[in-house]
Design an enzyme around this catalytic site. Structure first.
Site, mmCIF file in Angstrom:
data_model
loop_
_atom_site.group_PDB
_atom_site.id
_atom_site.type_symbol
_atom_site.label_atom_id
_atom_site.label_comp_id
_atom_site.label_asym_id
_atom_site.label_seq_id
_atom_site.Cartn_x
_atom_site.Cartn_y
_atom_site.Cartn_z
ATOM 1 N N GLN A 6 0.839 -1.192 0.000
ATOM 2 C CA GLN A 6 0.000 0.000 0.000
ATOM 3 C C GLN A 6 0.880 1.250 0.000
ATOM 4 O O GLN A 6 1.914 1.280 -0.647
ATOM 5 C CB GLN A 6 -0.962 -0.086 1.184
ATOM 6 C CG GLN A 6 -1.805 -1.372 1.112
ATOM 7 C CD GLN A 6 -2.933 -1.427 2.107
ATOM 8 O OE1 GLN A 6 -3.685 -0.474 2.280
ATOM 9 N NE2 GLN A 6 -3.080 -2.571 2.761
ATOM 10 N N THR A 48 3.499 4.058 1.237
ATOM 11 C CA THR A 48 4.650 4.134 2.127
ATOM 12 C C THR A 48 5.437 5.404 1.859
ATOM 13 O O THR A 48 5.170 6.137 0.904
ATOM 14 C CB THR A 48 5.558 2.890 1.985
ATOM 15 O OG1 THR A 48 6.459 2.835 3.092
ATOM 16 C CG2 THR A 48 6.334 2.911 0.691
ATOM 17 N N TYR A 49 6.384 5.654 2.739
ATOM 18 C CA TYR A 49 7.235 6.845 2.670
ATOM 19 C C TYR A 49 8.681 6.433 2.440
ATOM 20 O O TYR A 49 9.158 5.427 2.976
ATOM 21 C CB TYR A 49 7.132 7.621 3.989
ATOM 22 C CG TYR A 49 8.266 8.619 4.193
ATOM 23 C CD1 TYR A 49 8.278 9.836 3.518
ATOM 24 C CD2 TYR A 49 9.331 8.324 5.042
ATOM 25 C CE1 TYR A 49 9.322 10.738 3.696
ATOM 26 C CE2 TYR A 49 10.373 9.219 5.220
ATOM 27 C CZ TYR A 49 10.365 10.421 4.546
ATOM 28 O OH TYR A 49 11.396 11.304 4.706
ATOM 29 N N GLY A 60 11.391 -3.587 -3.938
ATOM 30 C CA GLY A 60 12.190 -4.224 -2.905
ATOM 31 C C GLY A 60 11.808 -3.860 -1.493
ATOM 32 O O GLY A 60 10.682 -4.089 -1.070
ATOM 33 N N PHE A 61 12.729 -3.216 -0.750
ATOM 34 C CA PHE A 61 12.526 -3.007 0.685
ATOM 35 C C PHE A 61 13.113 -1.675 1.118
ATOM 36 O O PHE A 61 13.936 -1.064 0.424
ATOM 37 C CB PHE A 61 13.170 -4.142 1.483
ATOM 38 C CG PHE A 61 14.647 -4.306 1.225
ATOM 39 C CD1 PHE A 61 15.585 -3.539 1.910
ATOM 40 C CD2 PHE A 61 15.109 -5.222 0.286
ATOM 41 C CE1 PHE A 61 16.941 -3.677 1.673
ATOM 42 C CE2 PHE A 61 16.468 -5.372 0.034
ATOM 43 C CZ PHE A 61 17.384 -4.595 0.733
ATOM 44 N N CYS A 65 1.506 1.566 5.063
ATOM 45 C CA CYS A 65 1.202 0.187 4.644
ATOM 46 C C CYS A 65 -0.222 -0.222 4.986
ATOM 47 O O CYS A 65 -0.533 -1.413 5.093
ATOM 48 C CB CYS A 65 2.206 -0.805 5.250
ATOM 49 S SG CYS A 65 3.918 -0.476 4.766
#
Length: 229
Positions: A82, A84-85, A159-160, A177
Site C-alpha cells: 500500500q 509508504t514513505y 524491494g525493501f 502500509c
C-alpha cells in the site's frame, strides 16, 4: 560443481524515485535476457510517498496538492503493498533478481528478504521479527522495515526499505502500509543514538548474499545510467 551465482551491488547515493524506477526497468530486461547478472541497487530517496497496487485513497492523510506545495511528490507504482514513505536516513534496496534461476518462488523470496533484514538488525543488537499475515519486519516498538515487490517474467524488482536515521514525523501524512493501529520506528530510535548508515549497508549486503546463496560483488555507481527527472 557450480558455485554461487553472482550478484552485483552498488551504493548509488541519493536518487529521485522516478530515476531509480527507470533504472530498474532497464535492468529487469537485461537480467531477464541474461545480459546482466543479478543486481542489488542500494540508495536513498528524497522525500517521496508511493502507492502500491493495494493502496486506498483514504490512507493518504494529506492531499497531493498540500504535499506538492512542500516539494514532496506522490507516485503510483505497480509494486505490492500500500502507501509508504521514502526519504533521507532510510536505506532502500532494489534487488533485480532472476527468480527462475533461484531455488524458490515469490513467497520464499519475500520471506528471505524479511530474514535478511532481521539478521541485519541483529548485527546492531536490535531484536526484530516477522508477523503472521503481515509483510515487513517488526520490533516491539513498531515496524522498522517495509517490503513491496513485483515479479515480471520471473525477475523481481522494487524491494525493501529500512528506517535507520529516518525522521519519523513524515509518516504523519499516511497510514503506513494501510495499518492504522501500529506505529513505525527506526534503528536510531530503538538504539537511542544515530546509526552509522554505511555499516548498515554493508551488513545488509553480506546478509543478503548469505540468505540468497549469492556471491556479492561491488561495482561503481558509474556502471549505471540514471535518467534525468
Amino acid at each position: 560443481m557450480q558455485g554461487p551465482s553472482l550478484c552485483l551491488f552498488s551504493w548509488l547515493g541519493t536518487v529521485e524515485y522516478l530515476s531509480a524506477r527507470s533504472l530498474q526497468d532497464s535492468l529487469v530486461g537485461l537480467v531477464h535476457d541474461g545480459e546482466s547478472p543479478n543486481t542489488l541497487l542500494i540508495l536513498e530517496h528524497p522525500h517521496v510517498y508511493t502507492r502500491g497496487r493495494l493502496s486506498q485513497a483514504e490512507h493518504l492523510l494529506s492531499s497531493e496538492d498540500e504535499l506538492a506545495a512542500s516539494g514532496v511528490p506522490v507516485h503510483d507504482t505497480d509494486r505490492g503493498g500500500q502507501v509508504t514513505y521514502h526519504g533521507p536516513g532510510q536505506l532502500v534496496g532494489y534487488p533485480i533478481i532472476n527468480l527462475r534461476d533461484w531455488s524458490g518462488g515469490p513467497l520464499k523470496y519475500v520471506r528471505t528478504l524479511e530474514q535478511t533484514i532481521v539478521d541485519t538488525l541483529a548485527d546492531f543488537g536490535i531484536p526484530a521479527h516477522t508477523e503472521q499475515g503481515l509483510t515487513g519486519v517488526w520490533t516491539t516498538a513498531g515496524k522498522v522495515a517495509a517490503i513491496g515487490v513485483k515479479i515480471s517474467r520471473g525477475v523481481s524488482f522494487h524491494g525493501f526499505s529500512v528506517n535507520i536515521n529516518t525522521d519519523l514525523s513524515w509518516y504523519r501524512h499516511i497510514v503506513s502500509c494501510g495499518i492504522a493501529d501500529r506505529p513505525v520506528t527506526s534503528m536510531s530510535r530503538l538504539l537511542g543514538e544515530k546509526v552509522d548508515q554505511e555499516a548498515v549497508r554493508y551488513s545488509l549486503v553480506y546478509r543478503f548474499g548469505r540468505a540468497m546463496g549469492m556471491r556479492m560483488s561491488e561495482v561503481s555507481p558509474s556502471e549505471f545510467v540514471l535518467a534525468e527527472e
